[in-house]
Write a protein that holds these residues in place. Structure first.
Motif, PDB file in Angstrom:
ATOM      1  N   VAL A   1       0.947  -0.810   0.122  1.00 37.04           N
ATOM      2  CA  VAL A   1       0.153  -0.383   0.082  1.00 37.04           C
ATOM      3  C   VAL A   1       0.767   1.134  -0.088  1.00 37.04           C
ATOM      4  O   VAL A   1       0.790   2.529  -0.903  1.00 37.04           O
ATOM      5  N   GLN A   2       2.001   1.270   1.212  1.00 37.04           N
ATOM      6  CA  GLN A   2       2.823   2.637   1.327  1.00 37.04           C
ATOM      7  C   GLN A   2       3.695   2.403  -0.089  1.00 37.04           C
ATOM      8  O   GLN A   2       4.255   3.673  -0.362  1.00 37.04           O
ATOM      9  N   SER A   3       3.803   1.465  -0.857  1.00 39.01           N
ATOM     10  CA  SER A   3       5.332   1.688  -2.233  1.00 39.01           C
ATOM     11  C   SER A   3       5.154   2.613  -3.276  1.00 39.01           C
ATOM     12  O   SER A   3       5.921   2.986  -3.456  1.00 39.01           O
ATOM     13  N   GLY A   4       3.799   2.665  -3.385  1.00 36.65           N
ATOM     14  CA  GLY A   4       2.956   3.941  -4.446  1.00 36.65           C
ATOM     15  C   GLY A   4       3.938   3.691  -5.772  1.00 36.65           C
ATOM     16  O   GLY A   4       3.388   2.449  -6.293  1.00 36.65           O
ATOM     17  N   GLU A   5       4.707   4.323  -6.920  1.00 37.65           N
ATOM     18  CA  GLU A   5       5.053   4.398  -7.555  1.00 37.65           C
ATOM     19  C   GLU A   5       5.953   3.593  -7.674  1.00 37.65           C
ATOM     20  O   GLU A   5       6.164   3.476  -8.847  1.00 37.65           O
ATOM     21  N   HIS A   6       6.408   3.022  -6.685  1.00 40.56           N
ATOM     22  CA  HIS A   6       7.829   2.438  -6.609  1.00 40.56           C
ATOM     23  C   HIS A   6       7.793   1.223  -7.419  1.00 40.56           C
ATOM     24  O   HIS A   6       7.393   0.349  -6.358  1.00 40.56           O
ATOM     25  N   VAL A   7       7.395   1.299  -8.415  1.00 38.09           N
ATOM     26  CA  VAL A   7       7.594  -0.596  -9.073  1.00 38.09           C
ATOM     27  C   VAL A   7       8.478  -1.939  -8.386  1.00 38.09           C
ATOM     28  O   VAL A   7       7.747  -2.710  -8.762  1.00 38.09           O
ATOM     29  N   ASN A   8       9.632  -1.276  -8.825  1.00 29.42           N
ATOM     30  CA  ASN A   8      10.919  -2.156  -7.960  1.00 29.42           C
ATOM     31  C   ASN A   8      10.623  -3.081  -6.880  1.00 29.42           C
ATOM     32  O   ASN A   8      10.117  -4.024  -6.293  1.00 29.42           O
ATOM     33  N   ILE A   9       9.745  -1.571  -5.811  1.00 28.23           N
ATOM     34  CA  ILE A   9      10.060  -1.846  -4.177  1.00 28.23           C
ATOM     35  C   ILE A   9       7.752  -3.024  -3.726  1.00 28.23           C
ATOM     36  O   ILE A   9       8.227  -4.343  -3.637  1.00 28.23           O
ATOM     37  N   ALA A  10       7.402  -2.510  -5.156  1.00 27.80           N
ATOM     38  CA  ALA A  10       5.865  -3.586  -5.482  1.00 27.80           C
ATOM     39  C   ALA A  10       6.029  -5.347  -6.017  1.00 27.80           C
ATOM     40  O   ALA A  10       5.106  -5.769  -5.208  1.00 27.80           O
ATOM     41  N   GLU A  11       7.065  -5.329  -7.018  1.00 23.58           N
ATOM     42  CA  GLU A  11       7.148  -6.535  -8.014  1.00 23.58           C
ATOM     43  C   GLU A  11       8.113  -7.311  -7.305  1.00 23.58           C
ATOM     44  O   GLU A  11       7.990  -8.593  -6.720  1.00 23.58           O
ATOM     45  N   PHE A  12       8.459  -6.828  -5.848  1.00 23.64           N
ATOM     46  CA  PHE A  12       9.768  -7.653  -4.283  1.00 23.64           C
ATOM     47  C   PHE A  12       8.949  -7.853  -3.593  1.00 23.64           C
ATOM     48  O   PHE A  12       8.980  -9.407  -3.406  1.00 23.64           O
ATOM     49  N   LEU A  13       7.306  -6.393  -3.325  1.00 24.32           N
ATOM     50  CA  LEU A  13       6.666  -7.293  -2.336  1.00 24.32           C
ATOM     51  C   LEU A  13       5.357  -9.444  -2.925  1.00 24.32           C
ATOM     52  O   LEU A  13       5.019  -9.593  -2.686  1.00 24.32           O
ATOM     53  N   VAL A  14       5.453  -8.599  -4.013  1.00 23.33           N
ATOM     54  CA  VAL A  14       4.635  -9.452  -4.835  1.00 23.33           C
ATOM     55  C   VAL A  14       5.166 -10.869  -5.013  1.00 23.33           C
ATOM     56  O   VAL A  14       4.791 -12.095  -4.378  1.00 23.33           O
ATOM     57  N   LEU A  15       6.911 -10.960  -4.987  1.00 22.83           N
ATOM     58  CA  LEU A  15       7.147 -11.970  -5.308  1.00 22.83           C
ATOM     59  C   LEU A  15       6.966 -12.517  -3.456  1.00 22.83           C
ATOM     60  O   LEU A  15       7.297 -14.312  -3.456  1.00 22.83           O
ATOM     61  N   GLN A  16       7.186 -11.611  -2.672  1.00 24.31           N
ATOM     62  CA  GLN A  16       7.386 -12.105  -1.105  1.00 24.31           C
ATOM     63  C   GLN A  16       6.084 -12.740  -0.711  1.00 24.31           C
ATOM     64  O   GLN A  16       5.420 -13.615   0.024  1.00 24.31           O
ATOM     65  N   ILE A  17       4.647 -12.724  -1.151  1.00 24.36           N
ATOM     66  CA  ILE A  17       3.596 -12.674  -1.119  1.00 24.36           C
ATOM     67  C   ILE A  17       3.060 -14.267  -1.431  1.00 24.36           C
ATOM     68  O   ILE A  17       2.720 -15.008  -0.807  1.00 24.36           O
ATOM     69  N   ALA A  18       3.551 -14.749  -2.747  1.00 19.20           N
ATOM     70  CA  ALA A  18       3.605 -15.665  -3.583  1.00 19.20           C
ATOM     71  C   ALA A  18       4.693 -16.765  -2.075  1.00 19.20           C
ATOM     72  O   ALA A  18       3.939 -17.780  -2.546  1.00 19.20           O
ATOM     73  N   VAL A  19       5.686 -16.210  -1.637  1.00 17.80           N
ATOM     74  CA  VAL A  19       6.273 -17.371  -1.034  1.00 17.80           C
ATOM     75  C   VAL A  19       5.622 -17.740   0.585  1.00 17.80           C
ATOM     76  O   VAL A  19       6.267 -18.798   0.835  1.00 17.80           O
ATOM     77  N   LEU A  20       5.298 -16.898   0.750  1.00 14.79           N
ATOM     78  CA  LEU A  20       4.064 -16.689   1.993  1.00 14.79           C
ATOM     79  C   LEU A  20       2.991 -17.072   1.741  1.00 14.79           C
ATOM     80  O   LEU A  20       2.627 -18.187   2.550  1.00 14.79           O
ATOM     81  N   VAL A  21       2.661 -17.458   0.813  1.00 15.59           N
ATOM     82  CA  VAL A  21       0.926 -17.964   0.633  1.00 15.59           C
ATOM     83  C   VAL A  21       1.546 -19.398   0.510  1.00 15.59           C
ATOM     84  O   VAL A  21       0.367 -20.574   0.959  1.00 15.59           O
ATOM     85  N   ASP A  22       2.703 -19.865  -0.456  1.00 15.02           N
ATOM     86  CA  ASP A  22       2.867 -21.032  -0.486  1.00 15.02           C
ATOM     87  C   ASP A  22       3.609 -22.160   1.547  1.00 15.02           C
ATOM     88  O   ASP A  22       3.083 -22.600   1.334  1.00 15.02           O
ATOM     89  N   GLU A  23       3.871 -21.376   1.799  1.00 13.81           N
ATOM     90  CA  GLU A  23       4.186 -21.282   3.578  1.00 13.81           C
ATOM     91  C   GLU A  23       3.004 -21.206   3.924  1.00 13.81           C
ATOM     92  O   GLU A  23       2.786 -22.590   5.128  1.00 13.81           O
TER      93      GLU A  23
END
Length: 409
Positions: A358-380
């Motif tokens: 929510v806070q990352s706003g227009e910072h695409v690289n941060i948002a992309e990294f967090l997307v990858l983390q949610i995939a890891v955490l959902v799998d766990e």
């Protein structure tokens, strides 16, 4: 007494060859001065040991800093350690320092082939110096320097195995004699002297008369020590960790707790190395699982715009894997452990990923990294993660964006 003429000739030959290619000639004078008089092997190594040629001064020219000399020209590199950070050197000065280090390493290798080093106290000094050049991420290290250092370290470890110290003894000596003194003034009141969780920790105190450069020499004058610390943790086993726990934990938590993202991220990386060698039962007995968690969790909130995007990304890439590793070592089993592990992972998902997105706003690289983390955490976490995406907050919109982004990866 060693064969002085042979050592003098070998040293002069190597220095001349290196100087002609890429090293400054002043190192030849340094070596010649050390070889001018009758010497023992100890004094020879003492003359050209790498502690005299370390390139932590490349990023920390304190003599200029204390004089207030700040170079703002385009050719100078600058540090991001805040107002106490010293000015950085020009690329040409860094190149000369790199060349000097490479020459010293080659000289050590040649001398070592003539008369192998065997004195235990000098072995510790030499290994500490060499290990400082084993991480290519460091500004003072180049591929050639790293290669030379790695070769010498391999020989030093073989010598260490054949002595009464052994590898474990060498690691303990490095922690006690090289690492601990530089972190001695950085107190962590969440720990006991034995490196365990304090029951009623006192609030930290800061003496106004003490300058940060004096309290944190590892951050300014001796930044190479973090690389040495990493080298040590890459080589410890469970037994070595338990025997040296009070020497390992204070400097590790000091790095994680530091306000500079550069050192916080390095602390998280070192925590991962430590957890790989720590038995879950021992971690539980020390009570430091919660201390590690409380130390790393705030790193998830280092986001733009308060934190520059590059620094934020560097820290997040270290903090999330550290927390995931901690969750598995702290709660390794099924049953109740699994429930606690899922609870911790859910907190990371809720307070870290979703809030950060929510806070990352227009910072695409941060948002992309967090997307990858949610995939890891959902799998766990598994199906239990559904409760974190209930349509009662802005999380609903976040989920839609995350799923869309995931489909594009």
């Amino acid at each position: 007494m060693t064969d002085v003429p042979q050592l003098r000739a070998a040293a002069q030959e190597l220095v001349e060859r290196a100087s002609n290619i890429e090293a400054p000639t002043y190192l030849s004078d340094d070596v010649e001065n050390g070889l001018a008089d009758p010497i023992t092997l100890t004094s020879l190594y003492d003359t050209i040991r790498l502690s005299d040629t370390r390139i932590d001064s490349v990023d920390n020219p304190l003599q200029d800093f204390h004089k207030g000399v700040v170079d703002e020209s385009p050719g100078a590199r600058r540090s991001s350690r805040g107002r106490d950070a010293p000015p950085a050197l020009h690329d040409s000065e860094i190149a000369r320092a790199h060349a000097k280090t490479l020459t010293a390493l080659r000289l050590l290798r040649h001398l070592h082939q003539l008369v192998p080093l065997s004195e235990p106290h000098l072995l510790v000094t030499l290994v500490a110096s060499l290990a400082a050049f084993t991480d290519l991420k460091d500004a003072w290290t180049t591929p050639k320097v790293c290669e030379e250092a790695a070769g010498l370290l391999k020989d030093c470890l073989e010598i260490s195995k054949s002595t009464h110290r052994g590898t474990n003894g060498l690691v303990a000596a490095l922690l006690q004699e090289e690492i601990r003194p530089l972190f001695a003034k950085s107190k962590n009141y969440a720990l006991t002297q034995q490196g365990r969780k304090a029951i009623n920790p006192l609030p930290g105190r800061f003496e106004a008369s003490e300058h940060e450069i004096d309290i944190k020499p590892w951050k300014y004058r001796h930044v190479h020590i973090v690389t040495l610390f990493k080298w040590v943790l890459e080589r410890v086993d469970a037994s070595t960790v338990e025997n040296n726990w009070p020497l390992i934990i204070p400097p590790l938590l000091t790095l994680i707790d530091d306000e500079a993202t550069e050192f916080k991220s390095k602390g998280c990386e070192l925590l991962i190395l430590l957890l790989k060698a720590t038995h879950p039962d021992f971690l539980q007995r020390t009570g430091l699982g919660e201390v590690f968690q409380d130390a790393v969790m705030p790193s998830l909130s280092y986001l733009p715009t308060l934190t520059p995007e590059t620094e934020s990304l560097q820290l997040l890439r270290a903090a999330y894997p550290a927390l995931l590793a901690l969750a598995h070592v702290r709660y390794p089993r099924d049953g109740e452990d699994r429930k606690q592990r899922i609870r911790l992972l859910g907190r990371i998902l809720r307070q870290g990923v979703l809030k950060g997105y929510v806070q990352s706003g227009e910072h695409v690289n941060i948002a992309e990294f967090l997307v990858l983390q949610i995939a890891v955490l959902v799998d766990e976490i598994g199906v239990s993660c559904v409760k974190y995406f209930k349509a009662r907050t802005p999380v609903r919109n976040v989920l839609g964006a995350l799923l869309t982004a995931l489909s594009r990866i």
